[in-house]
Design a protein around this motif. Sequence first.
Motif, PDB file in Angstrom:
ATOM      1  N   UNK A 113       1.014  -1.375  -0.277  1.00 20.18           N
ATOM      2  CA  UNK A 113       0.103   0.034  -0.029  1.00 20.18           C
ATOM      3  C   UNK A 113       0.929   1.366  -0.020  1.00 20.18           C
ATOM      4  N   UNK A 114       1.973   1.347   0.723  1.00 24.12           N
ATOM      5  CA  UNK A 114       2.820   2.145   0.666  1.00 24.12           C
ATOM      6  C   UNK A 114       3.387   2.788  -0.905  1.00 24.12           C
ATOM      7  N   UNK A 115       3.814   1.479  -1.501  1.00 19.40           N
ATOM      8  CA  UNK A 115       4.376   1.652  -2.804  1.00 19.40           C
ATOM      9  C   UNK A 115       3.193   2.226  -3.747  1.00 19.40           C
ATOM     10  N   UNK A 116       2.040   1.565  -3.602  1.00 18.54           N
ATOM     11  CA  UNK A 116       0.826   2.145  -4.311  1.00 18.54           C
ATOM     12  C   UNK A 116       0.427   3.615  -3.795  1.00 18.54           C
ATOM     13  N   UNK A 117       0.547   4.064  -2.864  1.00 22.17           N
ATOM     14  CA  UNK A 117       0.421   5.417  -2.459  1.00 22.17           C
ATOM     15  C   UNK A 117       1.552   6.412  -2.989  1.00 22.17           C
ATOM     16  N   UNK A 118       2.770   5.918  -3.133  1.00 23.83           N
ATOM     17  CA  UNK A 118       3.793   6.689  -3.805  1.00 23.83           C
ATOM     18  C   UNK A 118       3.351   6.791  -5.237  1.00 23.83           C
ATOM     19  N   UNK A 119       3.193   5.963  -6.101  1.00 21.89           N
ATOM     20  CA  UNK A 119       2.686   5.846  -7.474  1.00 21.89           C
ATOM     21  C   UNK A 119       1.700   6.776  -7.523  1.00 21.89           C
ATOM     22  N   UNK A 120       0.536   6.872  -6.521  1.00 18.72           N
ATOM     23  CA  UNK A 120      -0.516   7.642  -6.835  1.00 18.72           C
ATOM     24  C   UNK A 120      -0.261   9.066  -6.659  1.00 18.72           C
ATOM     25  N   UNK A 121       0.738   9.460  -5.688  1.00 16.60           N
ATOM     26  CA  UNK A 121       1.340  10.720  -5.630  1.00 16.60           C
ATOM     27  C   UNK A 121       1.814  11.412  -6.910  1.00 16.60           C
ATOM     28  N   UNK A 144      -1.397  -1.244 -11.943  1.00 17.85           N
ATOM     29  CA  UNK A 144      -0.928  -2.482 -11.967  1.00 17.85           C
ATOM     30  C   UNK A 144      -0.760  -3.006 -10.548  1.00 17.85           C
ATOM     31  N   UNK A 145      -0.198  -2.126  -9.823  1.00 15.56           N
ATOM     32  CA  UNK A 145       0.101  -2.546  -8.309  1.00 15.56           C
ATOM     33  C   UNK A 145      -1.076  -2.637  -7.472  1.00 15.56           C
ATOM     34  N   UNK A 146      -2.121  -1.695  -7.886  1.00 17.65           N
ATOM     35  CA  UNK A 146      -3.366  -1.860  -7.301  1.00 17.65           C
ATOM     36  C   UNK A 146      -4.233  -2.931  -7.416  1.00 17.65           C
ATOM     37  N   UNK A 147      -3.804  -3.583  -8.858  1.00 18.84           N
ATOM     38  CA  UNK A 147      -4.819  -4.766  -9.426  1.00 18.84           C
ATOM     39  C   UNK A 147      -4.065  -5.952  -8.439  1.00 18.84           C
TER      40      UNK A 147
END
Length: 226
Positions: A113-121, A144-147
Amino acid sequence: MPASGAVTRNTLRQQIADALRDEVLAGRLRPGQEFTVKHIAEQYGVSATPVREALVDLAGQGLLDSNQHRGFQVHRFSVEDFRGMIEARSLIVDAVLRRGGVPGAQPAVGPALVSVRRRAEEAARAARCGDLNVLIGYDLRFWRELGALVTNRYIADFLDRLRVQSWVFAVPRLRAEPDLGSWLWSGHEQLADAIARGDASAARTLIAADDDLALRWAERLERRPE
């Protein structure tokens, strides 16, 4: 390149496929543009075999068309194709979320989730700035990471393929938009937060907003000549 420094044929095949896919996504290889195995092999300074395999892989992903006598060309997606991609991914994602696909903020998925949040930002920032070049890569990584978090890998791979195809259609047309930022969805951070809370309802609302924006843009494209 692998950590060992050794480049196998499969590694080279993947590197070439990734490089060509990036060229298509960036719009540097245009829809309908033709090329041969020999041309790509000479461009990258490699043998024909991994190039041919890479091109076949991209054709299997729907990004290239193969012609036995003329080589390969970048596939031309229509507005109707684009609308079908959006509707297909909307139906699948909605079904996943309604079946309880949001894991919630559990320790087991915390690092992911931390990685997904970083991509999101990064994706949201690029969308707000209208920076299409940066947005494409972060948007694809984000989804891709969220999926991978919310569904099985077969569904996640299919959704990733749809999103890549939709970007291939959209990129050359978005570059011609005078008000680009108006058509770039920037709700990545809110969606990442909804997933972290395990809030499927909020996630569906945010994803629907992304899909609605894409469909409204498709309608606008149909009202003007190509």
